[in-house]
Scaffold this motif. Structure first.
Motif: not given
Length: 88
Positions: A18-19, A21-27, A46-50, A68-82
């Motif tokens: 769960f993240v 929507v700003h993290i989804i936008e960032s991806i 779960d994660a939130v933006c600044d 709040i949106g649902v993304i997969c763990l792979g996308c979550f890891e991609d957002a973290a790396a970004l």
């Protein structure tokens, strides 16, 4: 407890996360917006933006479920790396 999974077009079947929507936008945009993450005792990430992290709990809750949106763990890891965040 097994974390429910979602099917992602990029990563296939993965645990759901769960993240905000700003993290989804960032991806989508490829632009970091901050990544404040946690993992609950149930194993769900779960994660939130600044911006969302700077809000009080009351202000964040007032944004409602559409924030709040649902993304997969792979996308979550991609957002973290970004955001240059290394997950534990």
């Amino acid at each position: 407890m097994k974390v429910p999974s979602v099917t992602c077009g990029t990563h296939g079947e993965q645990p759901q996360t769960f993240v905000c929507v700003h993290i989804i936008e960032s991806i989508r945009e490829g632009e970091p917006k901050g990544f404040w993450w946690s993992r609950g005792p149930d194993g769900v990430w779960d994660a939130v933006c600044d911006q969302c992290n700077s809000l009080s709990q009351e202000e964040f809750d007032a944004l409602g479920p559409d924030n709040i949106g649902v993304i997969c763990l792979g996308c979550f890891e991609d957002a973290a790396a970004l955001n240059e965040i290394e997950l534990e």
